[in-house]
Design an enzyme around this catalytic site. Structure first.
Site, PDB file in Angstrom:
ATOM      1  N   LYS A   1      31.899  35.828  37.719  1.00 23.44           N
ATOM      2  CA  LYS A   1      31.441  34.922  38.783  1.00 23.44           C
ATOM      3  C   LYS A   1      30.775  33.709  38.121  1.00 23.44           C
ATOM      4  O   LYS A   1      31.481  32.831  37.652  1.00 23.44           O
ATOM      5  CB  LYS A   1      30.567  35.691  39.764  1.00 23.44           C
TER       6      LYS A   1
ATOM      7  N   ARG B   1      44.432  41.100  56.130  1.00 22.87           N
ATOM      8  CA  ARG B   1      44.075  40.100  55.125  1.00 22.87           C
ATOM      9  C   ARG B   1      45.291  39.314  54.625  1.00 22.87           C
ATOM     10  O   ARG B   1      46.299  39.904  54.251  1.00 22.87           O
ATOM     11  CB  ARG B   1      43.383  40.779  53.943  1.00 22.87           C
TER      12      ARG B   1
ATOM     13  N   THR C   1      40.151  53.315  28.738  1.00 25.98           N
ATOM     14  CA  THR C   1      40.843  52.099  29.190  1.00 25.98           C
ATOM     15  C   THR C   1      40.839  51.064  28.065  1.00 25.98           C
ATOM     16  O   THR C   1      39.896  51.016  27.256  1.00 25.98           O
ATOM     17  CB  THR C   1      40.173  51.555  30.474  1.00 25.98           C
TER      18      THR C   1
ATOM     19  N   SER D   1      25.299  39.351  48.430  1.00 23.33           N
ATOM     20  CA  SER D   1      26.232  38.222  48.405  1.00 23.33           C
ATOM     21  C   SER D   1      26.688  37.750  49.766  1.00 23.33           C
ATOM     22  O   SER D   1      27.172  36.632  49.897  1.00 23.33           O
ATOM     23  CB  SER D   1      27.448  38.600  47.584  1.00 23.33           C
TER      24      SER D   1
ATOM     25  N   SER E   1      19.853  54.558  47.682  1.00 20.10           N
ATOM     26  CA  SER E   1      20.767  53.412  47.671  1.00 20.10           C
ATOM     27  C   SER E   1      20.485  52.486  48.862  1.00 20.10           C
ATOM     28  O   SER E   1      20.411  52.949  50.008  1.00 20.10           O
ATOM     29  CB  SER E   1      22.202  53.973  47.754  1.00 20.10           C
TER      30      SER E   1
ATOM     31  N   HIS F   1      25.510  38.683  41.612  1.00 23.62           N
ATOM     32  CA  HIS F   1      25.463  37.360  42.257  1.00 23.62           C
ATOM     33  C   HIS F   1      24.246  36.548  41.826  1.00 23.62           C
ATOM     34  O   HIS F   1      23.822  35.630  42.527  1.00 23.62           O
ATOM     35  CB  HIS F   1      25.518  37.512  43.777  1.00 23.62           C
TER      36      HIS F   1
ATOM     37  N   THR G   1      28.171  40.717  36.070  1.00 24.45           N
ATOM     38  CA  THR G   1      29.601  40.416  35.921  1.00 24.45           C
ATOM     39  C   THR G   1      29.771  39.190  35.041  1.00 24.45           C
ATOM     40  O   THR G   1      28.884  38.327  34.971  1.00 24.45           O
ATOM     41  CB  THR G   1      30.263  40.161  37.290  1.00 24.45           C
TER      42      THR G   1
HETATM   43  C1  LIG Z   1      27.393  43.062  44.383  1.00 23.45           C
HETATM   44  C2  LIG Z   1      28.653  43.180  43.617  1.00 23.45           C
HETATM   45  N1  LIG Z   1      28.690  44.036  42.577  1.00 23.45           N
HETATM   46  C3  LIG Z   1      29.807  44.180  41.846  1.00 23.45           C
HETATM   47  C4  LIG Z   1      30.947  43.449  42.112  1.00 23.45           C
HETATM   48  C5  LIG Z   1      32.156  43.624  41.272  1.00 23.45           C
HETATM   49  O1  LIG Z   1      32.191  42.648  40.278  1.00 23.45           O
HETATM   50  P1  LIG Z   1      33.587  42.190  39.653  1.00 23.45           P
HETATM   51  O2  LIG Z   1      34.161  41.184  40.582  1.00 23.45           O
HETATM   52  O3  LIG Z   1      33.252  41.676  38.306  1.00 23.45           O
HETATM   53  O4  LIG Z   1      34.436  43.436  39.599  1.00 23.45           O
HETATM   54  C6  LIG Z   1      30.956  42.537  43.166  1.00 23.45           C
HETATM   55  C7  LIG Z   1      32.183  41.732  43.438  1.00 23.45           C
HETATM   56  O5  LIG Z   1      32.364  41.033  44.351  1.00 23.45           O
HETATM   57  C8  LIG Z   1      29.773  42.405  43.945  1.00 23.45           C
HETATM   58  O6  LIG Z   1      29.743  41.558  44.981  1.00 23.45           O
END
Ligand SMILES: Cc1ncc(COP(=O)(O)O)c(C=O)c1O
Length: 404
Positions: free
Chosen positions: A248, A21, A277, A189, A137, A217, A245
């Site tokens: 995004k 990467r 944290t 995604s 899952s 997403h 999240t």
């Molecule tokens: C489906 C999915 N869940 C959770 C996350 C994690 O989210 P964050 O980027 O806020 O850590 C991502 C990140 O790409 C994701 O694609």
């Protein structure tokens, strides 16, 4: 023991597979998204157009978000100063949690430092609290959900992607008295497809299972108020936990879950990833709050994004490019080879000022490497036509049509 040799061999394996990467060094131009400057492989900055950002609605550039963050910075300073329990529970955090609970029609919500942490912390804690819990899952679940399931140490059953018949087979095979949790996403995604939420909730009702839906997403982008696919499909009240999240479509940073007060209380009290944290900076929380509030009452960005995605899919398809069939804002072009995907991405950046990152294993299965475009309300048709022309030229130069 030659440690260096082991590390070198690990990196060499990635080079050999063509999936080492390279992070592209960019700066976005405030207020002018998707325009940015690229510092990669040049002496000075070069103007580029960003096509792979998850700032899906350009809310990271929105004046309301920026001024809310500036105001918070000037009012309360940079950081939160502690964990939620010890000094870091600001009024901004409380307000945002209330706003997010309302967005999903739930009693309560809980903030985490990222979507990744919210999945890992919640799933691992929940399954540890429920004695003998089995997690069901979806096979395409995100790495953060898989990490949470692993860290819980509980039993798991993986069902074929979006396959409710397979899920039912797995549920029916287990003891009815064992606690069960079905974990899945709404918008996947990388493929851009959508889960059958109601059908999964029907099974959860039938087999007395809890449900956990990752709407990372989808939040901000679907539903009349940006509550995600669960809002659009009127399924939010059927889901036990909705996760999202703030990094995004909301354009800032952080993650959250929304659920009944009792579940939120348990996670708040038991999840190490929440407890131990420093809480999110109030500056980030203020920006996210402005963004969530704005997208609750404005559909302009959502409509602009859907229109842009439809236009780009149409242009790709008319040009004979291998665009994958999706019903969402995600526009993937299948390449099927990591070296070629990287080559196309490099050519786009160096020769056309187009930035799209190649997507390789383990993010997608081997042999399905792709370029993933995320057009938004700020990508206009002229940009899309230029992009299509560039891709057609590259496809011809690399003789990819013949290969396909
Ligand atoms: C489906 C999915 N869940 C959770 C996350 C994690 O989210 P964050 O980027 O806020 O850590 C991502 C990140 O790409 C994701 O694609």
């Amino acid at each position: 023991m030659n440690y260096d040799q082991i590390f070198e061999a690990a990196i060499d394996r990635l080079h050999a597979e063509g999936r080492y990467r390279v992070f592209i060094d960019i700066l976005r131009n405030k207020g002018a998204y998707p325009n940015a400057r690229c510092f990669h492989g040049h002496n000075g900055p070069k103007p580029i157009t960003v096509w792979c950002s998850n700032d899906y609605l350009a809310m990271g550039q929105h004046p309301k978000v920026i001024s809310a963050m500036e105001e918070a910075l000037h009012n309360v300073g940079a950081g939160s100063g502690g964990t939620r329990n010890i000094g870091g529970n600001t009024h901004y955090h409380i307000e945002l949690e209330q706003e997010l609970a309302g967005l999903h029609g739930k009693d309560s919500a809980l903030l985490f430092t990222s979507g990744y942490v919210s999945n890992d912390a919640t799933l691992s804690t929940l399954a540890r609290i429920l004695p003998g819990c089995i997690i069901f899952s979806d096979e395409l679940n995100h790495a953060s959900m898989i990490a949470g399931i692993r860290n819980s140490g509980c039993e798991k059953r993986v069902f074929r992607h979006n396959d409710v018949e397979h899920l039912e087979e797995l549920l029916a095979a287990e003891d009815p008295n064992v606690p069960k949790l079905i974990a899945f996403e709404s918008v996947y995604s990388m493929d851009g497809d959508v889960a059958p939420i109601h059908a999964i909730c029907d099974l959860a009702d039938k087999y007395n299972a809890l449900t956990y839906l990752d709407e990372v997403h989808a939040v901000g982008m679907y539903g009349a108020h940006g509550g995600g696919i669960s809002e659009r499909d009127e399924a939010a009240s059927r889901l036990t936990i909705i996760e999202g999240t703030l990094g995004k479509a909301f354009g800032v940073m952080g993650g959250y879950i929304a659920a009944d007060q009792k579940i939120i209380d348990v996670i708040r009290s038991y999840a190490p990833g929440f407890i131990f944290t420093t809480s999110l900076s109030p500056v980030l929380v203020a920006g996210a709050l402005a963004s969530v509030r704005h997208l609750k009452q404005s559909s302009e960005e959502r409509e602009g994004q859907q229109a842009a995605a439809a236009t780009l899919k149409r242009l790709f398809s008319e040009a004979g490019l291998p665009v994958m069939d999706t019903t969402t804002h995600i526009v993937p072009l299948m390449v099927g080879d990591p070296v070629k995907a990287k080559r196309i991405s490099d050519m786009l950046l160096a020769e056309y000022g187009v930035y799209v990152q190649p997507i390789n294993f383990p993010t997608v299965p081997r042999g399905t490497e792709r370029l993933r475009f995320t057009p938004g309300p700020s990508h206009d048709e002229a940009m899309m036509r230029d992009l299509t022309t560039a891709l057609v030229e590259i496809w011809d130069r690399l003789e990819l049509r013949k290969a396909a």
